[in-house]
Design an enzyme around this catalytic site. Structure first.
Site, PDB file in Angstrom:
ATOM      1  CD  GLU A 280      60.366 -10.170  48.648  1.00 27.21           C
ATOM      2  OE1 GLU A 280      61.030  -9.689  47.709  1.00 27.21           O
ATOM      3  OE2 GLU A 280      59.990  -9.493  49.625  1.00 27.21           O
ATOM      4  CD  GLN A 281      62.179  -7.402  53.331  1.00 26.19           C
ATOM      5  OE1 GLN A 281      63.118  -7.453  54.115  1.00 26.19           O
ATOM      6  NE2 GLN A 281      61.658  -6.262  52.936  1.00 26.19           N
TER       7      GLN A 281
ATOM      8  NE  ARG B 246      53.944   0.366  40.853  1.00 31.09           N
ATOM      9  CZ  ARG B 246      55.240   0.671  40.836  1.00 31.09           C
ATOM     10  NH1 ARG B 246      56.128  -0.195  41.256  1.00 31.09           N
ATOM     11  NH2 ARG B 246      55.649   1.856  40.441  1.00 31.09           N
TER      12      ARG B 246
ATOM     13  CE1 TYR C 119      49.476   3.871  35.004  1.00 27.09           C
ATOM     14  CE2 TYR C 119      50.476   6.038  35.218  1.00 27.09           C
ATOM     15  CZ  TYR C 119      50.427   4.707  35.581  1.00 27.09           C
ATOM     16  OH  TYR C 119      51.300   4.211  36.515  1.00 27.09           O
TER      17      TYR C 119
ATOM     18  CG  ASP D 242      64.090   1.448  43.174  1.00 30.52           C
ATOM     19  OD1 ASP D 242      64.320   1.810  42.003  1.00 30.52           O
ATOM     20  OD2 ASP D 242      63.024   1.711  43.775  1.00 30.52           O
TER      21      ASP D 242
HETATM   22  C1  LIG Z   1      54.966   6.958  42.952  1.00 29.89           C
HETATM   23  C2  LIG Z   1      55.882   6.105  42.100  1.00 29.89           C
HETATM   24  C3  LIG Z   1      55.591   5.927  40.756  1.00 29.89           C
HETATM   25  C4  LIG Z   1      56.463   5.182  39.930  1.00 29.89           C
HETATM   26  N1  LIG Z   1      56.160   5.033  38.608  1.00 29.89           N
HETATM   27  C5  LIG Z   1      56.999   4.339  37.800  1.00 29.89           C
HETATM   28  C6  LIG Z   1      56.699   4.183  36.411  1.00 29.89           C
HETATM   29  O1  LIG Z   1      55.662   4.642  35.940  1.00 29.89           O
HETATM   30  N2  LIG Z   1      57.587   3.483  35.635  1.00 29.89           N
HETATM   31  C7  LIG Z   1      58.734   2.945  36.148  1.00 29.89           C
HETATM   32  O2  LIG Z   1      59.497   2.317  35.393  1.00 29.89           O
HETATM   33  N3  LIG Z   1      59.036   3.082  37.468  1.00 29.89           N
HETATM   34  C8  LIG Z   1      58.199   3.757  38.302  1.00 29.89           C
HETATM   35  N4  LIG Z   1      58.494   3.864  39.638  1.00 29.89           N
HETATM   36  C9  LIG Z   1      59.737   3.264  40.161  1.00 29.89           C
HETATM   37  C10 LIG Z   1      59.589   1.765  40.383  1.00 29.89           C
HETATM   38  O3  LIG Z   1      58.456   1.491  41.184  1.00 29.89           O
HETATM   39  C11 LIG Z   1      60.837   1.225  41.105  1.00 29.89           C
HETATM   40  O4  LIG Z   1      61.989   1.717  40.485  1.00 29.89           O
HETATM   41  C12 LIG Z   1      60.848  -0.312  41.041  1.00 29.89           C
HETATM   42  O5  LIG Z   1      59.728  -0.824  41.720  1.00 29.89           O
HETATM   43  C13 LIG Z   1      62.134  -0.856  41.675  1.00 29.89           C
HETATM   44  O6  LIG Z   1      62.113  -2.249  41.630  1.00 29.89           O
HETATM   45  P1  LIG Z   1      63.190  -3.104  42.465  1.00 29.89           P
HETATM   46  O7  LIG Z   1      62.886  -4.505  42.154  1.00 29.89           O
HETATM   47  O8  LIG Z   1      64.548  -2.575  42.198  1.00 29.89           O
HETATM   48  O9  LIG Z   1      62.892  -2.755  43.977  1.00 29.89           O
HETATM   49  P2  LIG Z   1      61.591  -3.082  44.858  1.00 29.89           P
HETATM   50  O10 LIG Z   1      60.367  -3.059  44.026  1.00 29.89           O
HETATM   51  O11 LIG Z   1      61.656  -2.175  46.030  1.00 29.89           O
HETATM   52  O12 LIG Z   1      61.806  -4.594  45.318  1.00 29.89           O
HETATM   53  C14 LIG Z   1      62.721  -4.944  46.314  1.00 29.89           C
HETATM   54  C15 LIG Z   1      62.282  -6.270  46.901  1.00 29.89           C
HETATM   55  O13 LIG Z   1      63.306  -6.717  47.788  1.00 29.89           O
HETATM   56  C16 LIG Z   1      62.718  -7.214  48.977  1.00 29.89           C
HETATM   57  N5  LIG Z   1      63.744  -7.111  50.020  1.00 29.89           N
HETATM   58  C17 LIG Z   1      64.242  -5.985  50.592  1.00 29.89           C
HETATM   59  N6  LIG Z   1      65.222  -6.285  51.453  1.00 29.89           N
HETATM   60  C18 LIG Z   1      65.366  -7.652  51.424  1.00 29.89           C
HETATM   61  C19 LIG Z   1      66.226  -8.572  52.086  1.00 29.89           C
HETATM   62  N7  LIG Z   1      67.161  -8.153  52.945  1.00 29.89           N
HETATM   63  N8  LIG Z   1      66.077  -9.892  51.821  1.00 29.89           N
HETATM   64  C20 LIG Z   1      65.134 -10.339  50.945  1.00 29.89           C
HETATM   65  N9  LIG Z   1      64.292  -9.508  50.302  1.00 29.89           N
HETATM   66  C21 LIG Z   1      64.412  -8.180  50.519  1.00 29.89           C
HETATM   67  C22 LIG Z   1      61.502  -6.327  49.180  1.00 29.89           C
HETATM   68  O14 LIG Z   1      60.543  -6.948  50.016  1.00 29.89           O
HETATM   69  C23 LIG Z   1      61.014  -6.167  47.740  1.00 29.89           C
HETATM   70  O15 LIG Z   1      60.142  -7.203  47.367  1.00 29.89           O
HETATM   71  C24 LIG Z   1      57.636   4.598  40.485  1.00 29.89           C
HETATM   72  C25 LIG Z   1      57.904   4.749  41.854  1.00 29.89           C
HETATM   73  C26 LIG Z   1      57.042   5.493  42.650  1.00 29.89           C
HETATM   74  C27 LIG Z   1      57.376   5.648  44.120  1.00 29.89           C
END
Ligand SMILES: Cc1cc2nc3c(=O)[nH]c(=O)nc-3n(C[C@H](O)[C@H](O)[C@H](O)COP(=O)(O)OP(=O)(O)OC[C@H]3O[C@@H](n4cnc5c(N)ncnc54)[C@H](O)[C@@H]3O)c2cc1C
Length: 394
Positions: free
Chosen positions: A34-35, A108, A220, A297
């Site tokens: 993790e960065q 979160r 909520y 994502d």
């Molecule tokens: C306003 C808003 C409301 C939302 N509400 C909901 C909801 O109610 N329910 C729901 O299910 N979803 C919701 N979402 C979507 C949800 O937040 C995301 O889909 C989810 O957080 C994605 O998780 P992830 O682990 O894929 O990515 P991220 O949470 O973006 O995690 C990626 C991680 O990778 C790390 N990283 C990046 N590049 C590197 C690298 N090169 N090397 C090492 N580490 C790296 C980052 O630091 C980060 O910690 C919402 C989003 C928004 C914007």
């Protein structure tokens, strides 16, 4: 020589941590890189629908999460100008019985802490903080991942690499998909406020969705009801530089000045707001190659209007672990199976989220037609329309 059982995961967000937990439960050793220097989630809430909570509970994170989670009784859809209810979609016990798992809203940080607690105590989990994954090299025995930790370079070796590195994924680019995320002309304003600082009507155990012209508001309770999470979404041509930024309270208050006084009282309550520009991005081509894949994502960022981005990352994690366990002798075959199983469902969720974004912001007369249709359909039928989403098992 015994074959390695190490999987490397880039990113410790919701997707990366759930993947680590699911993979460890399936018998793998996991190194998460993790960065960020510290694990710190955004100060905001998240809705976790039954398709996600069922997985988290099965992975053993349920007990930890339960402590701060609220199980809202309903989703209430309300008109912005009059505060009149359009429809009430039942959740609570009814949704739990229907889908076999609860609908929860959580902070979160509580979700992250729950995942970490569930991971602690296993020697198969290694977390490297402050290390940014930059590249990888595939070789006969698996993969070597190169990361930068300050001035130092580190290397990790494993049998597969999972890019759970979020919307701006480095690994997606390395796999050859360099088209950037697309700004969708929406800004989310987010805030958390203590429940005793807002009017009593907003403290109910419900997810409340207010629909207005070119804007909507969702709130909520989180932290067992002690705090209220607010998300105010506006149509916006201007994107925030980077990913999120502090927002001026006066700007959001002004943007909602024509709304019903109950909504305005809510918007006025928090002293600080964060602004997020909203992006999505088509599914990747390719999604993965050899021992490398993408998750969450990084693969399918979606607009938040279906509350499913995090849920889809959690589903990805469960499917990934099952596919790799099934093809433990041939990880690339497991990864291709995973990608094939996830493509249709995640694309469907992305499409629904985009459509909700348009429908929520309708102006008259389309808004009247929408409200009439929602009313006519009623809460129970509306809930059943989400069966494809919530009634899902890995
Ligand atoms: C306003 C808003 C409301 C939302 N509400 C909901 C909801 O109610 N329910 C729901 O299910 N979803 C919701 N979402 C979507 C949800 O937040 C995301 O889909 C989810 O957080 C994605 O998780 P992830 O682990 O894929 O990515 P991220 O949470 O973006 O995690 C990626 C991680 O990778 C790390 N990283 C990046 N590049 C590197 C690298 N090169 N090397 C090492 N580490 C790296 C980052 O630091 C980060 O910690 C919402 C989003 C928004 C914007």
């Amino acid at each position: 020589m015994a074959r390695s059982r190490t999987i490397i995961v880039a990113g410790a967000g919701i997707g990366g941590l759930t993947a680590a937990l699911a993979l460890i439960r399936a018998g793998f050793r996991v190194v998460v890189i993790e960065q960020a220097e510290r694990l710190e989630e955004t100060g905001a809430g998240i809705q976790l629908s039954p398709n996600a909570t069922g997985i988290l509970i099965n992975l053993g994170a349920g007990e930890h999460l339960k402590r701060g989670a609220v199980a809202p009784e309903a989703i209430r859809v309300t008109r912005a100008a009059s505060a009149r209810e359009i429809v009430r979609i039942p959740l609570g016990r009814e949704a739990e019985l229907r889908y076999g798992a609860p609908y929860w809203v959580v902070h979160r940080a509580d979700l992250q802490a729950g995942l970490i607690e569930a991971l602690e105590g296993t020697s198969d989990f290694v977390l490297r903080l402050g290390s940014k994954v930059e590249d990888y090299a595939v070789h006969a025995h698996g993969i070597t991942v190169m990361a930068r930790a300050g001035a130092a370079s580190i290397e990790e070796h494993g049998i597969a690499l999972v890019g759970a590195d979020g919307l701006w994924s480095t690994l997606r680019g390395k796999l050859g998909d360099r088209a950037p995320p697309q700004f969708r002309n929406r800004t989310a304003w987010r805030a958390l406020v203590a429940a005793d600082r807002i009017p009593p009507h907003a403290r109910e155990s419900a997810t409340v969705l207010w629909l207005g012209r070119d804007a909507h508001l969702v709130h909520y309770p989180v932290k067992g009801g002690a705090m209220i999470n607010l998300v105010a979404i506006v149509s916006d041509e201007q994107r925030v530089k980077g990913w999120s930024a502090a927002g001026r309270r006066a700007d959001v208050v002004a943007r909602f000045s024509t709304w019903h006084k109950d909504a305005r009282a809510l918007i006025a309550a928090p002293q600080t707001w964060q602004r997020w520009s909203l992006y999505d991005r088509p599914l990747p081509h390719p999604w993965g190659a050899g021992p490398v894949t993408l998750l969450g994502d990084a693969a399918h960022p979606m607009l938040p209007f279906l509350a499913q981005g995090g849920a889809m990352a959690i589903e990805d994690a469960a499917v990934l672990a099952a596919c790799l366990a099934r093809h433990s002798e041939d990880p690339p075959a497991g990864l291709r199976l995973y990608e094939g199983l996830r493509r249709r469902r995640t694309a469907r969720a992305q499409g629904h989220a985009r459509r909700n974004g348009r429908v929520y912001h309708f102006k008259a007369p389309a808004a009247f037609a929408r409200d009439l249709a929602l009313k006519a359909m009623g809460g129970n039928r509306l809930l059943r329309r989400y069966d494809w989403l919530y009634d899902w098992r890995p």
